[in-house]
Motif scaffolding. Sequence first.
Motif, PDB file in Angstrom:
ATOM      1  N   ASP A  88      -7.266  -5.909  -9.599  1.00 45.05           N
ATOM      2  CA  ASP A  88      -8.585  -5.600  -8.777  1.00 45.05           C
ATOM      3  C   ASP A  88      -7.974  -5.345  -7.187  1.00 45.05           C
ATOM      4  O   ASP A  88      -8.135  -6.538  -6.722  1.00 45.05           O
ATOM      5  CB  ASP A  88      -9.461  -6.707  -9.054  1.00 45.05           C
ATOM      6  CG  ASP A  88     -10.786  -6.586  -8.074  1.00 45.05           C
ATOM      7  OD1 ASP A  88     -10.909  -5.751  -7.808  1.00 45.05           O
ATOM      8  OD2 ASP A  88     -11.354  -7.611  -8.211  1.00 45.05           O
ATOM      9  N   PRO A  89      -7.586  -4.131  -6.771  1.00 47.39           N
ATOM     10  CA  PRO A  89      -7.206  -3.932  -5.654  1.00 47.39           C
ATOM     11  C   PRO A  89      -8.237  -4.198  -4.485  1.00 47.39           C
ATOM     12  O   PRO A  89      -7.804  -4.671  -3.318  1.00 47.39           O
ATOM     13  CB  PRO A  89      -6.937  -2.240  -5.354  1.00 47.39           C
ATOM     14  CG  PRO A  89      -6.810  -1.844  -7.074  1.00 47.39           C
ATOM     15  CD  PRO A  89      -7.776  -2.858  -7.817  1.00 47.39           C
ATOM     16  N   GLU A  90      -9.516  -4.399  -4.871  1.00 47.28           N
ATOM     17  CA  GLU A  90     -10.506  -4.703  -3.782  1.00 47.28           C
ATOM     18  C   GLU A  90     -10.915  -6.409  -3.753  1.00 47.28           C
ATOM     19  O   GLU A  90     -11.461  -6.467  -2.917  1.00 47.28           O
ATOM     20  CB  GLU A  90     -11.877  -4.020  -4.191  1.00 47.28           C
ATOM     21  CG  GLU A  90     -11.811  -2.427  -4.551  1.00 47.28           C
ATOM     22  CD  GLU A  90     -11.272  -2.062  -2.917  1.00 47.28           C
ATOM     23  OE1 GLU A  90     -11.634  -2.245  -2.002  1.00 47.28           O
ATOM     24  OE2 GLU A  90     -10.859  -1.061  -3.105  1.00 47.28           O
ATOM     25  N   ASN A  91      -9.973  -6.840  -4.640  1.00 52.98           N
ATOM     26  CA  ASN A  91     -10.284  -8.333  -4.455  1.00 52.98           C
ATOM     27  C   ASN A  91      -9.491  -8.893  -3.220  1.00 52.98           C
ATOM     28  O   ASN A  91      -8.794  -8.269  -2.305  1.00 52.98           O
ATOM     29  CB  ASN A  91      -9.427  -9.060  -5.820  1.00 52.98           C
ATOM     30  CG  ASN A  91      -9.951 -10.338  -5.959  1.00 52.98           C
ATOM     31  OD1 ASN A  91      -9.544 -11.437  -5.115  1.00 52.98           O
ATOM     32  ND2 ASN A  91     -10.656 -10.561  -6.947  1.00 52.98           N
ATOM     33  N   ASP A  92     -10.365 -10.135  -2.709  1.00 56.20           N
ATOM     34  CA  ASP A  92     -10.073 -10.840  -1.360  1.00 56.20           C
ATOM     35  C   ASP A  92      -8.750 -11.722  -1.716  1.00 56.20           C
ATOM     36  O   ASP A  92      -8.596 -12.226  -0.393  1.00 56.20           O
ATOM     37  CB  ASP A  92     -11.176 -11.592  -0.924  1.00 56.20           C
ATOM     38  CG  ASP A  92     -12.519 -10.618  -0.574  1.00 56.20           C
ATOM     39  OD1 ASP A  92     -12.201  -9.481  -0.209  1.00 56.20           O
ATOM     40  OD2 ASP A  92     -13.560 -11.063  -0.639  1.00 56.20           O
ATOM     41  N   GLN A 123      -4.452  -8.516  -7.262  1.00 55.88           N
ATOM     42  CA  GLN A 123      -4.780  -7.352  -6.719  1.00 55.88           C
ATOM     43  C   GLN A 123      -4.070  -6.283  -7.535  1.00 55.88           C
ATOM     44  O   GLN A 123      -4.289  -4.995  -7.166  1.00 55.88           O
ATOM     45  CB  GLN A 123      -3.921  -7.156  -5.351  1.00 55.88           C
ATOM     46  CG  GLN A 123      -4.836  -7.684  -4.284  1.00 55.88           C
ATOM     47  CD  GLN A 123      -4.574  -7.410  -2.785  1.00 55.88           C
ATOM     48  OE1 GLN A 123      -3.465  -6.843  -2.527  1.00 55.88           O
ATOM     49  NE2 GLN A 123      -5.565  -7.541  -1.890  1.00 55.88           N
ATOM     50  N   ARG A 125       0.710  -1.216   0.158  1.00 52.25           N
ATOM     51  CA  ARG A 125      -0.002   0.251  -0.041  1.00 52.25           C
ATOM     52  C   ARG A 125       0.977   1.089  -0.199  1.00 52.25           C
ATOM     53  O   ARG A 125       1.996   1.271   0.405  1.00 52.25           O
ATOM     54  CB  ARG A 125      -1.039   0.151   1.392  1.00 52.25           C
ATOM     55  CG  ARG A 125      -1.799  -1.206   1.315  1.00 52.25           C
ATOM     56  CD  ARG A 125      -2.858  -1.021   2.416  1.00 52.25           C
ATOM     57  NE  ARG A 125      -2.058  -0.594   3.698  1.00 52.25           N
ATOM     58  CZ  ARG A 125      -1.781  -1.575   4.800  1.00 52.25           C
ATOM     59  NH1 ARG A 125      -2.141  -2.602   4.503  1.00 52.25           N
ATOM     60  NH2 ARG A 125      -1.411  -0.999   5.707  1.00 52.25           N
ATOM     61  N   HIS A 168      -5.432 -12.159  -1.658  1.00 56.02           N
ATOM     62  CA  HIS A 168      -4.057 -11.381  -1.173  1.00 56.02           C
ATOM     63  C   HIS A 168      -2.914 -12.170  -1.477  1.00 56.02           C
ATOM     64  O   HIS A 168      -1.878 -11.886  -0.911  1.00 56.02           O
ATOM     65  CB  HIS A 168      -4.131 -10.983   0.165  1.00 56.02           C
ATOM     66  CG  HIS A 168      -5.393 -10.196   0.652  1.00 56.02           C
ATOM     67  ND1 HIS A 168      -5.622  -9.099   0.192  1.00 56.02           N
ATOM     68  CD2 HIS A 168      -6.588 -10.748   1.320  1.00 56.02           C
ATOM     69  CE1 HIS A 168      -6.677  -8.439   0.835  1.00 56.02           C
ATOM     70  NE2 HIS A 168      -7.319  -9.435   1.455  1.00 56.02           N
TER      71      HIS A 168
END
Length: 478
Positions: free
Chosen positions: A105-109, A102, A28, A111
């Motif tokens: 798709d940064p909001e993907n679960d 990610q 991040r 990790h």
Amino acid sequence: REWTMKTSVVFFLCISVFPGFSQGRVVREDETGFAECNVFFPGQVPPEGFTEPFHVKICQQYNKEPRFATLYSTKDKIPLYSAFKFTKPAQSEEENWLVEPQIDDPENDLHEMVHEADTGGTVANLGANQALTSDYVGSGYERGLLNPSSLNEEDFQVATYTLTNAVPLSPALSKSWHTDVRKVVEQALIPHCSKKDHLYLLAGAIPSSVRVKDKVSVPESLWLAACCDAPEGWSLGLLKKTDDENSLVDLTVQELEKQLLAGVHLFKGSCGGDTQSHEKKEAVLQAVSQIRSGEQVGTSDNQETKDSSWVRRVAGIIATPFIKLLELLIYIFVELVKFVFYFLWLVVKRVVGTVLNGVYGLWNGMVSYLKAISMVLISIPYDLGRVIINIFLGFLQIIQDVVFLTYRILSIPVGFVLHLAAFPYHSICAIPSVLKDLATGIGGTFSLVIDATAAVLHGFYYLAGHVVKRFVPKGSDD
């Protein structure tokens, strides 16, 4: 449900048999550097000057441990550099390519890195910001690793096979690059760094305007920067042009930085600065020069004399057939072991699959049987209550019909009696009305006779008067 259960079981078996999965974490913006992967940089300070918004920092992990760091360009769809340390070469390599969910798709679960086929449509805009396997298929380019898998032991090696660590290279260039990097690291860099865990390596690519399928940038050049920050420290840069697979130019780190973006600084300070050992650096450059010319490099700081080198070459020529035979036997043994394990895996997979199918079928049968019994047991009180209600409603209908019939039967004589009883009342009550009507009729008749008589007399009087006026003289009116 069958597919989900089988997938879950296979996933469970994969975790049991292969407990490690390659994984990466997109760092991040509010985190410092590459988070846990800062250990791959001297002083835990990453290179400076890579500040474009499409530069994404990735901490590549395996078994939840950091393995190397990557700076990825979502614009060029290739890594700009990978930072790593030499561990030890693995005995075998197995390509197992992964993608980083990610980045797209940064909001993907998800990790951690996964196989592209395992995303199952759960990643939005997959391939929008990173290269995919389909971008290399039929393009004539290979997925060349910046952090070569050949420089990593097994746990680290699995993590290198990610598309975020790969750039498009021709087959010949990919082979040449990996061979040169391995020789330089093993024969020139490692022997001259007194503390091997203090040798920091950066392998990078300079993007060009040439793109594979109008998407993935083909590197203009490949580069390697090394830093040994041990007490006798030194730094070195190497550059390979992609249009010449045999090229390998040695540079200072400062000269290499000028080939990159403006304002780029690869290592903290000068990685040794004024304390750099010129003797070590000259030995490293000499070793690189020997590698470039195709000579075998020694592993000690003292160079062998020409005579001893000649003796060693003769010994190498004599020993080469035996070494090749030993390598062949080792290769055959390794392949045989791999075949045995693969065969056992297929057997276990088939047996487990059969058992799971049987268990799943038995489970479905039990569920269906219990469902049918439950439905029957549930329907018994329902049907019983419905029968009781129908019987009660039937009795109510019978009582209603009996009451209605009784009413209809009784209503006939009761009406007759009532009408009969009411006859005298209505007859007596009608007498005054009849007498009144008779009196009215008699009075009316008498009045009519009087009126008729008066009318006749008046008529005679009128007639007599008219005759008198007509025939009697006026003088004798009196």
